[in-house]
Scaffold this active site. Structure first.
Site, mmCIF file in Angstrom:
data_model
loop_
_atom_site.group_PDB
_atom_site.id
_atom_site.type_symbol
_atom_site.label_atom_id
_atom_site.label_comp_id
_atom_site.label_asym_id
_atom_site.label_seq_id
_atom_site.Cartn_x
_atom_site.Cartn_y
_atom_site.Cartn_z
ATOM 1 N N ASP A 380 0.859 -1.184 0.000
ATOM 2 C CA ASP A 380 0.000 0.000 0.000
ATOM 3 C C ASP A 380 0.898 1.238 0.000
ATOM 4 O OD1 ASP A 380 -3.011 0.938 0.661
ATOM 5 O OD2 ASP A 380 -1.583 2.233 1.717
ATOM 6 N N ASN A 388 -2.210 13.001 -3.888
ATOM 7 C CA ASN A 388 -3.276 13.462 -4.787
ATOM 8 C C ASN A 388 -3.726 14.870 -4.439
ATOM 9 O OD1 ASN A 388 -3.646 11.385 -6.653
ATOM 10 N ND2 ASN A 388 -4.957 10.207 -5.273
ATOM 11 N N ASP A 397 -1.604 9.479 -10.412
ATOM 12 C CA ASP A 397 -1.629 8.404 -11.423
ATOM 13 C C ASP A 397 -0.221 8.008 -11.837
ATOM 14 O OD1 ASP A 397 -4.361 8.394 -11.341
ATOM 15 O OD2 ASP A 397 -4.647 9.502 -13.229
ATOM 16 N N GLU A 423 -4.692 2.446 -4.127
ATOM 17 C CA GLU A 423 -3.232 2.455 -4.070
ATOM 18 C C GLU A 423 -2.675 1.132 -3.564
ATOM 19 O OE1 GLU A 423 -4.649 4.328 -0.159
ATOM 20 O OE2 GLU A 423 -5.325 4.168 -2.238
#
Length: 499
Positions: A380, A388, A397, A423
């Site tokens: 993770d 973000n 991304d 993620e």
């Protein structure tokens, strides 16, 4: 790694399937073209052979007719010759009354044969002693070197003898026919001679039904045209220079010959049948127009071209459509099993592949094969929401893409990897001991920390590791890995925990 292998496998399968489809397509096209060409070649030869057979049959029938037409001539000449004694063949006559009776008698004979121009008797020296036309009485044919005189005196003396064609004073085409009068020893005492108007050949040919552009002709042994259907007046009497005709005229043993040739008279190509007419000095030639003979074959050729072209185009377009559908099916399969952003396997594809791997391990374990159990790693990205929020989703991304590249580069041929969601990533390593899996996870973590995806920020990840236990489900394995991952996050992130 599995998705990259799957993509490469699909590309290879597409290349192989494309090659196979085009090979089959062009194989069928080759068979179609070969079969069509063979059939057309056979049909073409059959059409020519049929036309040749028709021409041969016609030439045979016409030759028979010409021979039979001379039977009446033979009979009249034979009857005339046998009606005289050698002593009566004298000119000038010593018995005018008897001479007049005999002349009346041969005039009566000539009326039986409408194609006779004249009929007469000649002595052994070729002097005319009796004739249906009085102006020739006493004519010395030997002195004037007439061909019929030479023929009559030539061995063998028996049988009908026909001269070559000549043009009479009234411009008609004639031949002379003689029949010998011999004594008891076979010596020549004289002969009956008749002049035949060859126009009866033309009159008879004109009665024959003939297909357009087909030809029937009669020649003498000097290759001069005696009669022709269809009639061409200016060609009658013309000497034709044609190799096969000239050869047959000079070779008595050659009775029949067939060939293809452009006519020297009208320039039309025909299939010719040349036939010598028995022992008569004539050759009958029948010509079947080549283009008419193969007209049906040309129609067949046109139909075959349309059918073969349509079939070949159908095969080509069908092959293209099949390849396109196959490619679309593979692309749809990839879309259904691949994460579109990272190109790793998606959750569904990973679950299917992982279940197969675990089932395989359980089978090996049942047979007590010495294999290490699979190891599941769950990864993770730390503080991904902050990335973000701070840098935008484009950077987020890019972080996901770069981490997926690291995962692909570290995974082996038989490793499974996938984006599990958001993620989170998962990896399943077959036949791997725990220490090796921890080392693999450490290398993975180090590679991720070197990424420069987010400006002025170090990318880190938390990893949870667990080893598969025989016969447990994938869900159970995933829950333990998730617990290990949770522990890694609770204990400060950027670390590896084992459950």
């Amino acid at each position: 790694m599995k998705t990259a292998q799957q993509s490469a496998s699909f590309k290879k399968a597409l290349r192989q399937r494309t090659a196979l489809v085009w090979m089959l397509c062009f194989g069928f096209i080759t068979i179609i073209l070969f079969t069509s060409t063979t059939q057309l070649a056979i049909s073409y030869r059959t059409a020519l052979a049929t036309a040749t057979e028709r021409a041969t049959s016609k030439s045979f029938l016409i030759a028979e007719w010409v021979e039979k037409s001379f039977e009446l001539t033979r009979f009249v000449l034979q009857e005339t010759a046998r009606g005289f004694d050698a002593q009566e063949l004298i000119y000038p006559t010593t018995n005018p009354e008897q001479h007049a009776q005999q002349t009346a008698w041969i005039i009566e004979r000539v009326q039986r044969a409408p194609n006779f121009v004249f009929l007469g008797m000649l002595d052994r020296d070729c002097v005319v002693t009796h004739t249906t036309i009085g102006i020739n009485l006493g004519f010395d044919a030997l002195a004037h070197q007439r061909e019929y005189c030479t023929l009559a005196q030539k061995e063998p003396l028996t049988g009908l003898k026909v001269s070559n064609m000549f043009t009479s004073v009234d411009h008609t085409q004639n031949v002379t026919v003689s029949y010998p009068l011999t004594d008891a020893t076979g010596a020549l005492d004289g002969f009956a001679l008749a002049g035949l108007d060859l126009s009866f050949f033309q009159q008879w040919l004109d009665l024959i039904e003939l297909e357009p552009h087909n030809v029937i002709t009669l020649y003498d042994l000097n290759s001069r045209l005696l009669a022709r259907k269809p009639f061409i007046a200016q060609n009658i009497g013309m000497q034709i220079e044609e190799e096969h005709l000239n050869r047959m005229a000079k070779n008595p043993s050659e009775e029949h010959y067939s060939h293809r040739l452009i006519s020297p008279v009208d320039g039309i190509e025909r299939i010719w049948s040349l036939r010598r007419i028995g022992d008569l000095p004539f050759i009958v030639v029948v010509g079947e127009q080549t283009s008419a003979a193969i007209a049906t074959w040309r129609q067949m050729l046109f139909l075959y071209l349309i059918a073969a072209t349509s079939l070949c185009l159908s095969l080509i377009f069908g092959a293209r459509e099949y390849i396109r559908n196959f490619q679309q099916a593979m692309e749809m399969h990839l879309l259904a099993t691949t994460d579109p952003l990272t190109s790793l396997s998606n959750r569904r594809c990973f679950s299917d592949s992982a279940n197969r791997m675990l089932s395989h391990y359980n089978t090996l374990a049942h047979h007590k094969t010495q294999n290490q159990p699979p190891v599941l790693i769950m990864l993770d990205i730390d503080h991904f929401k902050q990335i973000n929020d701070c840098y935008g989703h484009d950077i987020g991304d890019q972080v996901l893409i770069d981490i997926s590249r690291v995962i692909k580069s570290k995974c082996g041929k038989h490793h499974l990897s996938a984006r599990w969601g958001g993620e989170e990533f998962v990896l399943l390593l077959p036949n791997t001991d725990l220490n090796t899996a921890i080392e693999f996870a450490n290398q993975l973590s180090q590679q991720i920390s070197k990424l420069k995806s987010a400006p002025e920020r170090t990318i880190t990840a938390s990893l949870g590791i667990t080893t598969y236990r025989a016969k447990e489900s994938l869900e159970s394995l995933m829950k333990r890995a998730d617990v290990a991952l949770y522990n890694a996050k609770e204990r400060g992130r950027n670390r590896i925990e084992v459950a």
